[in-house]
Design an enzyme around this catalytic site. Structure first.
Site, PDB file in Angstrom:
ATOM      1  N   GLY A  47       0.855  -1.173   0.000  1.00  0.00           N
ATOM      2  CA  GLY A  47       0.000   0.000   0.000  1.00  0.00           C
ATOM      3  C   GLY A  47       0.890   1.220   0.000  1.00  0.00           C
ATOM      4  N   GLU A  48       0.650   2.109   0.915  1.00  0.00           N
ATOM      5  CA  GLU A  48       1.450   3.332   1.009  1.00  0.00           C
ATOM      6  C   GLU A  48       1.940   3.460   2.450  1.00  0.00           C
ATOM      7  OE1 GLU A  48       2.643   5.440  -1.343  1.00  0.00           O
ATOM      8  OE2 GLU A  48       3.651   6.044   0.500  1.00  0.00           O
ATOM      9  N   SER A  49       3.239   3.246   2.611  1.00  0.00           N
ATOM     10  CA  SER A  49       3.765   3.146   3.981  1.00  0.00           C
ATOM     11  C   SER A  49       3.598   4.443   4.772  1.00  0.00           C
ATOM     12  CB  SER A  49       5.234   2.724   3.963  1.00  0.00           C
ATOM     13  OG  SER A  49       6.005   3.657   3.248  1.00  0.00           O
ATOM     14  N   CYS A  79       6.018  -5.389   0.606  1.00  0.00           N
ATOM     15  CA  CYS A  79       6.169  -4.057   0.018  1.00  0.00           C
ATOM     16  C   CYS A  79       6.057  -2.965   1.098  1.00  0.00           C
ATOM     17  CB  CYS A  79       5.167  -3.877  -1.114  1.00  0.00           C
ATOM     18  SG  CYS A  79       5.738  -2.658  -2.317  1.00  0.00           S
ATOM     19  N   ARG A  83       6.283  -0.002  -7.373  1.00  0.00           N
ATOM     20  CA  ARG A  83       6.968   1.050  -6.580  1.00  0.00           C
ATOM     21  C   ARG A  83       7.589   0.446  -5.325  1.00  0.00           C
ATOM     22  NH1 ARG A  83       5.958   6.142  -7.602  1.00  0.00           N
ATOM     23  NH2 ARG A  83       5.566   6.796  -5.482  1.00  0.00           N
ATOM     24  N   HIS A 143       4.766  -8.172  -4.367  1.00  0.00           N
ATOM     25  CA  HIS A 143       3.404  -8.464  -3.885  1.00  0.00           C
ATOM     26  C   HIS A 143       3.051  -9.939  -4.116  1.00  0.00           C
ATOM     27  CE1 HIS A 143       1.497  -4.425  -3.174  1.00  0.00           C
ATOM     28  NE2 HIS A 143       2.589  -4.043  -3.804  1.00  0.00           N
ATOM     29  N   GLU A 200       0.709 -11.568  -3.027  1.00  0.00           N
ATOM     30  CA  GLU A 200      -0.742 -11.803  -2.966  1.00  0.00           C
ATOM     31  C   GLU A 200      -1.419 -11.531  -4.307  1.00  0.00           C
ATOM     32  OE1 GLU A 200       0.743  -9.131  -2.141  1.00  0.00           O
ATOM     33  OE2 GLU A 200      -0.547  -7.377  -2.296  1.00  0.00           O
TER      34      GLU A 200
END
Ligand code: GLN
Length: 191
Positions: free
Chosen positions: A46-48, A78, A136, A171, A173
């Site tokens: 996601g977005e850390s 990620c 990313r 990823h 998943e």
């Protein structure tokens, strides 16, 4: 085993679907009490920076940090890898990381051209190569002596493990290959 998937932000749904497919129901972890009785946790991509902020506002950061220090088995993918690392390069100044694995990672470290790509990765302890989707992704720039590298791409570690803490820069998943989750599960649940 009682599994949780951190669900404050990011790609948690796909992890839950895979775990269910493997016969392991998982709870969505959004508030401190969701950690009660968990035997293992997944921290998704996601977005850390956003996840870090939401971990603070939800009150999860401290109890999660304590569970991690006490040896909670965790798979971080990620952004999850970024949050579990000791040091984040190119992070936001106020971004939190838990130091559960002795890595320094650079956010979005693969650069613009390679922002997203897919490649087959040979993972130790898995047979055939694993189709890995990088979005990313963080690059591992330093790793401590206690860290085992299970897979590399172009000389960069992409699957690492330190005791009960497992991380992937890609990823696992996404796609239909569940072997990484299975491997983690088999170690967490015992042979
Ligand atoms: N670049 C994202 C971050 O810094 C991670 C990307 C991902 O999880 N796919 O958090």
């Amino acid at each position: 085993v009682k599994f949780g998937v951190l669900a404050v932000q990011g790609a948690f749904g796909a992890h839950i679907a895979i775990l269910e497919h493997l016969g392991v129901p998982a709870v969505e972890v959004r508030r401190p009490t969701d950690l009660d009785g968990l035997d293992a946790l997944v921290m998704p991509g996601g977005e850390s920076t956003a996840m870090s902020r939401l971990l603070e506002t939800s009150g999860l950061a401290e109890p999660l940090s304590q569970r991690l220090s006490a040896g909670l088995p965790v798979l971080g993918t990620c952004a999850g890898m970024i949050l579990l690392s000791r040091e984040v390069l190119d992070g936001r100044a106020d971004q939190r990381c838990f130091g559960a694995i002795d890595l320094a990672v650079r956010r979005n470290g693969y650069g613009r051209q390679l922002a997203s790509f897919e490649t087959d990765v040979a993972v130790r302890e898995l047979g055939a190569p694993f189709p890995a989707v990088f979005i990313r992704a963080p690059v591992v720039e330093e790793l401590g002596p206690g860290v085992e590298v299970l897979a590399e791409v172009d000389g960069l570690a992409v699957v690492c493990r330190q005791g009960p803490v497992w991380v992937t820069s890609f990823h696992p998943e996404l796609g239909n290959d569940h072997r990484l989750h299975e491997l983690f599960l088999s170690r967490v649940a015992g042979p």
